[in-house]
Motif scaffolding. Structure first.
Motif, PDB file in Angstrom:
ATOM      1  N   TYR A 146      12.300 -33.845  28.100  1.00 32.47           N
ATOM      2  CA  TYR A 146      12.717 -34.155  29.310  1.00 32.47           C
ATOM      3  C   TYR A 146      12.562 -35.211  29.547  1.00 32.47           C
ATOM      4  O   TYR A 146      10.958 -36.325  29.540  1.00 32.47           O
ATOM      5  CB  TYR A 146      11.762 -33.061  30.690  1.00 32.47           C
ATOM      6  CG  TYR A 146       9.646 -33.758  30.272  1.00 32.47           C
ATOM      7  CD1 TYR A 146       9.336 -34.590  31.441  1.00 32.47           C
ATOM      8  CD2 TYR A 146       9.488 -33.016  29.741  1.00 32.47           C
ATOM      9  CE1 TYR A 146       7.971 -34.362  30.813  1.00 32.47           C
ATOM     10  CE2 TYR A 146       8.096 -33.581  29.437  1.00 32.47           C
ATOM     11  CZ  TYR A 146       7.008 -34.111  30.237  1.00 32.47           C
ATOM     12  OH  TYR A 146       6.285 -33.847  30.356  1.00 32.47           O
ATOM     13  N   ARG A 148       9.418 -38.283  31.728  1.00 38.07           N
ATOM     14  CA  ARG A 148       8.710 -38.720  32.496  1.00 38.07           C
ATOM     15  C   ARG A 148       7.971 -40.629  32.013  1.00 38.07           C
ATOM     16  O   ARG A 148       7.545 -40.382  31.354  1.00 38.07           O
ATOM     17  CB  ARG A 148       7.573 -37.607  31.636  1.00 38.07           C
ATOM     18  CG  ARG A 148       6.510 -37.513  32.800  1.00 38.07           C
ATOM     19  CD  ARG A 148       5.234 -36.425  32.226  1.00 38.07           C
ATOM     20  NE  ARG A 148       3.877 -36.213  32.660  1.00 38.07           N
ATOM     21  CZ  ARG A 148       3.478 -35.419  32.528  1.00 38.07           C
ATOM     22  NH1 ARG A 148       3.445 -34.349  32.395  1.00 38.07           N
ATOM     23  NH2 ARG A 148       1.919 -35.324  34.312  1.00 38.07           N
ATOM     24  N   ASN A 180      19.210 -34.532  29.337  1.00 36.75           N
ATOM     25  CA  ASN A 180      18.040 -35.435  29.852  1.00 36.75           C
ATOM     26  C   ASN A 180      18.245 -36.828  29.536  1.00 36.75           C
ATOM     27  O   ASN A 180      17.712 -37.658  30.291  1.00 36.75           O
ATOM     28  CB  ASN A 180      16.890 -34.639  29.229  1.00 36.75           C
ATOM     29  CG  ASN A 180      16.675 -33.723  29.682  1.00 36.75           C
ATOM     30  OD1 ASN A 180      15.882 -33.311  30.648  1.00 36.75           O
ATOM     31  ND2 ASN A 180      16.479 -32.455  28.957  1.00 36.75           N
ATOM     32  N   PHE A 298       3.890 -29.604  32.366  1.00 35.74           N
ATOM     33  CA  PHE A 298       5.187 -29.735  32.538  1.00 35.74           C
ATOM     34  C   PHE A 298       5.467 -28.720  33.128  1.00 35.74           C
ATOM     35  O   PHE A 298       5.038 -27.706  33.271  1.00 35.74           O
ATOM     36  CB  PHE A 298       6.255 -29.835  31.437  1.00 35.74           C
ATOM     37  CG  PHE A 298       7.644 -29.910  32.521  1.00 35.74           C
ATOM     38  CD1 PHE A 298       8.411 -31.331  32.439  1.00 35.74           C
ATOM     39  CD2 PHE A 298       8.226 -28.908  31.679  1.00 35.74           C
ATOM     40  CE1 PHE A 298       9.638 -31.142  32.648  1.00 35.74           C
ATOM     41  CE2 PHE A 298      10.037 -28.868  31.647  1.00 35.74           C
ATOM     42  CZ  PHE A 298      10.551 -30.005  32.694  1.00 35.74           C
ATOM     43  N   SER A 300       8.672 -26.951  34.925  1.00 34.34           N
ATOM     44  CA  SER A 300      10.557 -26.779  35.127  1.00 34.34           C
ATOM     45  C   SER A 300      10.474 -26.886  36.013  1.00 34.34           C
ATOM     46  O   SER A 300      11.747 -27.253  36.449  1.00 34.34           O
ATOM     47  CB  SER A 300      10.868 -26.166  34.037  1.00 34.34           C
ATOM     48  OG  SER A 300      11.983 -26.069  34.115  1.00 34.34           O
ATOM     49  N   TYR A 303      11.036 -29.689  38.377  1.00 35.99           N
ATOM     50  CA  TYR A 303      11.726 -31.829  37.059  1.00 35.99           C
ATOM     51  C   TYR A 303      13.395 -31.041  38.153  1.00 35.99           C
ATOM     52  O   TYR A 303      14.008 -31.816  38.062  1.00 35.99           O
ATOM     53  CB  TYR A 303      11.645 -31.448  35.554  1.00 35.99           C
ATOM     54  CG  TYR A 303      12.471 -32.209  35.493  1.00 35.99           C
ATOM     55  CD1 TYR A 303      11.873 -33.659  35.535  1.00 35.99           C
ATOM     56  CD2 TYR A 303      13.605 -31.657  34.150  1.00 35.99           C
ATOM     57  CE1 TYR A 303      12.856 -34.315  34.394  1.00 35.99           C
ATOM     58  CE2 TYR A 303      14.421 -32.662  33.452  1.00 35.99           C
ATOM     59  CZ  TYR A 303      13.469 -33.780  33.855  1.00 35.99           C
ATOM     60  OH  TYR A 303      14.300 -34.860  32.848  1.00 35.99           O
ATOM     61  N   PHE A 312       9.844 -36.433  35.611  1.00 33.90           N
ATOM     62  CA  PHE A 312       8.865 -35.146  36.358  1.00 33.90           C
ATOM     63  C   PHE A 312       7.250 -36.497  36.615  1.00 33.90           C
ATOM     64  O   PHE A 312       7.164 -37.539  35.966  1.00 33.90           O
ATOM     65  CB  PHE A 312       8.349 -34.946  34.753  1.00 33.90           C
ATOM     66  CG  PHE A 312       7.545 -33.799  35.373  1.00 33.90           C
ATOM     67  CD1 PHE A 312       7.611 -32.421  36.769  1.00 33.90           C
ATOM     68  CD2 PHE A 312       6.779 -33.500  35.082  1.00 33.90           C
ATOM     69  CE1 PHE A 312       6.628 -31.784  36.717  1.00 33.90           C
ATOM     70  CE2 PHE A 312       5.184 -32.860  35.339  1.00 33.90           C
ATOM     71  CZ  PHE A 312       5.805 -32.134  35.870  1.00 33.90           C
TER      72      PHE A 312
END
Length: 351
Positions: A146, A148, A180, A298, A300, A303, A312
């Motif tokens: 992801y 970040r 991603n 995290f 999801s 996000y 995120f």
């Protein structure tokens, strides 16, 4: 070792120059270029007589693409040609084919759905969207990949945690990675006000075991996609706490990777990792596993439901959600060096 050599490395090639006659019909191509959306990005040799070799070659590639039925609107952005040219090390024919292959590949992907995939989940009429939502929810739930945080130039970091692998479906694994990568690129472009088109990989091996390793076929397909369709997108790759066997393979591969590419990859652990990452990032926004101080895990659901061009926790303060803040809108930009310097997309000035 194949992963390192093929994804991060590339062989040097001699420069091959296409002639103007090979790629360029003056009247036809100039008319096409004049009406294209990339007109402002093109270099006019009559107005700029002292062009660099790179600029001249990229202009020839633009004309060749138009002649072969690949107008500028089929490109991802105004720097796509330059990225492929640099990655191929100046081989014009291979660069031209590489760009065409990537255009064809991208047009076969469902990229048009990604930015608004979770905007209206009550709308279930589109079967393609329904399938994308279903696999994305599952693949993304552990936070194995992801976007970040950002470095000090506004470049987005793509976090990869091999130990969080939760799926054995090769096709869905690849699609999740691509989603991603695309998202991180959009984050970089927005955060840097369009001055950056690359991303940083942070790969954390904490808790990794051989049982989480992908199959050889999946690895090869991943390598092919990254190498052929995302050239020059890598700024840095930080390998955090890599197991000893991985370090051994890297040492074997080093002599076969050119100096520029080699300089982008760093194996880090302990105090050294903290020092290097702190030079590029504000550690308050990196997870504790990678020597940051952000304790919020995290999420999801959060996000996937925030705008596609945001990472995120982008509005977190000191690693925690800020009361009353929401994800940035499409008309809002942040200065690369401070999230508190907000830019207007229309005025490009500090508000």
């Amino acid at each position: 070792m194949g992963f390192i050599c093929n994804f991060f490395g590339c062989r040097r090639r001699n420069i091959h120059v296409l002639s103007r006659d090979d790629v360029y019909d003056t009247e036809t191509d100039d008319e096409a270029i004049e009406s294209s959306s990339l007109r402002e990005n093109l270099i006019d040799p009559e107005q700029t007589p002292e062009l660099s070799l790179e600029e001249s070659q990229c202009r020839l590639l633009q004309k060749a693409l138009i002649k072969d039925g690949y107008p500028p609107e089929r490109l991802t952005d105004g720097r796509m040609i330059l990225r492929h040219y640099r990655a191929i090390k100046g081989d014009m024919n291979k660069a031209l084919q590489s760009i065409k292959d990537t255009i064809e590949w991208r047009e076969g992907q469902p990229f048009q759905y990604y930015p608004t995939l979770f905007d209206d989940e009550e709308n279930t009429e589109n079967e393609v969207v329904n399938e994308l939502r279903s696999f994305m929810r599952y693949e993304n739930e552990t936070g194995k990949v992801y976007a970040r945080s950002y470095d000090k130039d506004g470049r987005c970091a793509l976090m990869l945690y091999p130990s969080r692998e939760n799926s054995s479906k090769a096709f869905d694994n690849l699609r999740h990675l691509i989603y991603n990568i695309e998202r991180a690129i959009k984050c970089s472009e927005r955060r840097s006000l369009g001055t950056v088109d690359s991303i940083t990989f942070i790969i954390c091996f904490n808790g990794y075991s051989g049982s989480k390793a992908p199959s050889l076929s999946v690895t090869r397909e991943c390598i092919s996609i990254l190498q052929n369709h995302y050239p020059e997108r890598l700024h840095k790759a930080y390998m955090i706490n890599a197991p000893s066997v991985f370090n051994l393979l890297w040492n074997l591969a080093r002599p076969f990777i050119d100096n520029v590419t080699r300089s982008k990859i760093q194996f880090l652990r302990g105090t050294k990792a903290m020092e290097v990452l702190s030079e590029a990032f504000d550690l308050r926004y990196l997870e504790e596993d990678i020597y940051g101080s952000a304790t919020r895990p995290f999420d999801s659901v959060e996000y996937l439901h925030t705008p596609f061009h945001t990472a995120f926790g982008e509005n977190d303060v000191n690693g925690q959600p800020a009361a009353g803040e929401s994800a940035v809108g499409s008309d809002t930009f942040y200065d690369a060096f401070s999230k508190h310097s907000i830019f207007s997309a229309g005025l490009r000035s500090i508000s």
